[in-house]
Write an enzyme that holds these catalytic residues in place. Structure first.
Site, PDB file in Angstrom:
ATOM      1  N   VAL A  53       0.759  -1.193   0.133  1.00  0.00           N
ATOM      2  CA  VAL A  53       0.177  -0.007   0.042  1.00  0.00           C
ATOM      3  C   VAL A  53       0.770   1.289  -0.033  1.00  0.00           C
ATOM      4  O   VAL A  53       0.467   2.234  -0.609  1.00  0.00           O
ATOM      5  CB  VAL A  53      -0.833   0.161   1.114  1.00  0.00           C
ATOM      6  CG1 VAL A  53      -1.682   1.377   1.251  1.00  0.00           C
ATOM      7  CG2 VAL A  53      -2.030  -1.148   1.117  1.00  0.00           C
ATOM      8  N   CYS A  54       1.965   1.264   0.579  1.00  0.00           N
ATOM      9  CA  CYS A  54       2.733   2.463   0.794  1.00  0.00           C
ATOM     10  C   CYS A  54       3.399   3.198  -0.488  1.00  0.00           C
ATOM     11  O   CYS A  54       3.200   4.390  -0.419  1.00  0.00           O
ATOM     12  CB  CYS A  54       4.101   2.133   1.520  1.00  0.00           C
ATOM     13  SG  CYS A  54       3.641   1.522   3.494  1.00  0.00           S
TER      14      CYS A  54
END
Length: 197
Positions: A53-54
């Protein structure tokens, strides 16, 4: 027996003293609180480099970075990785290569702890939750959001909230209602509005 947890607000609290290494514009630099004071700043905590997700969040922030800069806002992404790891990630990820803002390295978790996003135990011990903090030129936190690590953030919404915080600073007798955008109507709190909205 359950332990009572007392949650304290971070709104209007002051930025803690810090000095960290960062990867920025193909260089390693030092960033400390004196570099932040005097302008608006966003601290954008995320769990770790080389995750899933980062990079989507950091890429989203990179896409909006010029808009933040035009508002006089510096963006600092922060994880508990080292500045060397940030560079290694930058070198191999096309998404991360878009980043032009400083990527702060907080390997001891000192800054994450001061913002209340450090994970103290469990599977993700030593990482940070997804925390977003808008700091005004006086070093006061004006926006604080935390997400569980499976929930990605939206730079467009952060941009809108930043504009609202800056508007309120310039117009302290007004407030911004839900979904406020620059140019739209604000409210002036007063007895005549009670029960009429």
């Amino acid at each position: 027996m359950q332990t009572e947890i007392i949650m304290e607000t971070q709104i209007n609290t002051k930025l803690s003293s810090f000095k960290l290494k960062a990867y920025h514009n193909d260089d390693f630099i030092d960033v400390e609180e004196k570099d932040v004071l005097g302008k608006w700043a966003i601290f954008f905590f995320y769990p770790a480099d080389f995750t899933f997700v980062c990079p989507t969040e950091l890429g989203d922030m990179a896409d909006k970075y010029e808009e933040f800069k035009n508002l006089g806002v510096e963006v600092y992404s922060v994880s508990t990785d080292t500045h060397h790891t940030h560079k290694a990630w930058y070198d191999v990820s096309d998404t991360v290569k878009k980043i032009k803002y400083p990527m702060l390295a907080d390997p001891t978790g000192m800054l994450a702890k001061s913002f209340g996003v450090y994970i103290e135990d469990g599977e993700d011990k030593g990482l940070a939750y997804r925390g977003t903090f808008l700091v005004n030129p006086e070093g006061e936190i004006k926006l604080a959001e935390m997400h569980d690590n499976g929930i990605g953030r939206n730079a467009d919404e952060l941009l809108r909230k930043t504009k609202a915080a800056q508007y309120i600073r310039e117009h302290p007798d007004e407030v911004c209602p839900a979904k406020w955008e620059p140019g739209s109507e604000t409210l002036k709190p007063g007895l005549d509005l009670v029960g009429k909205i």
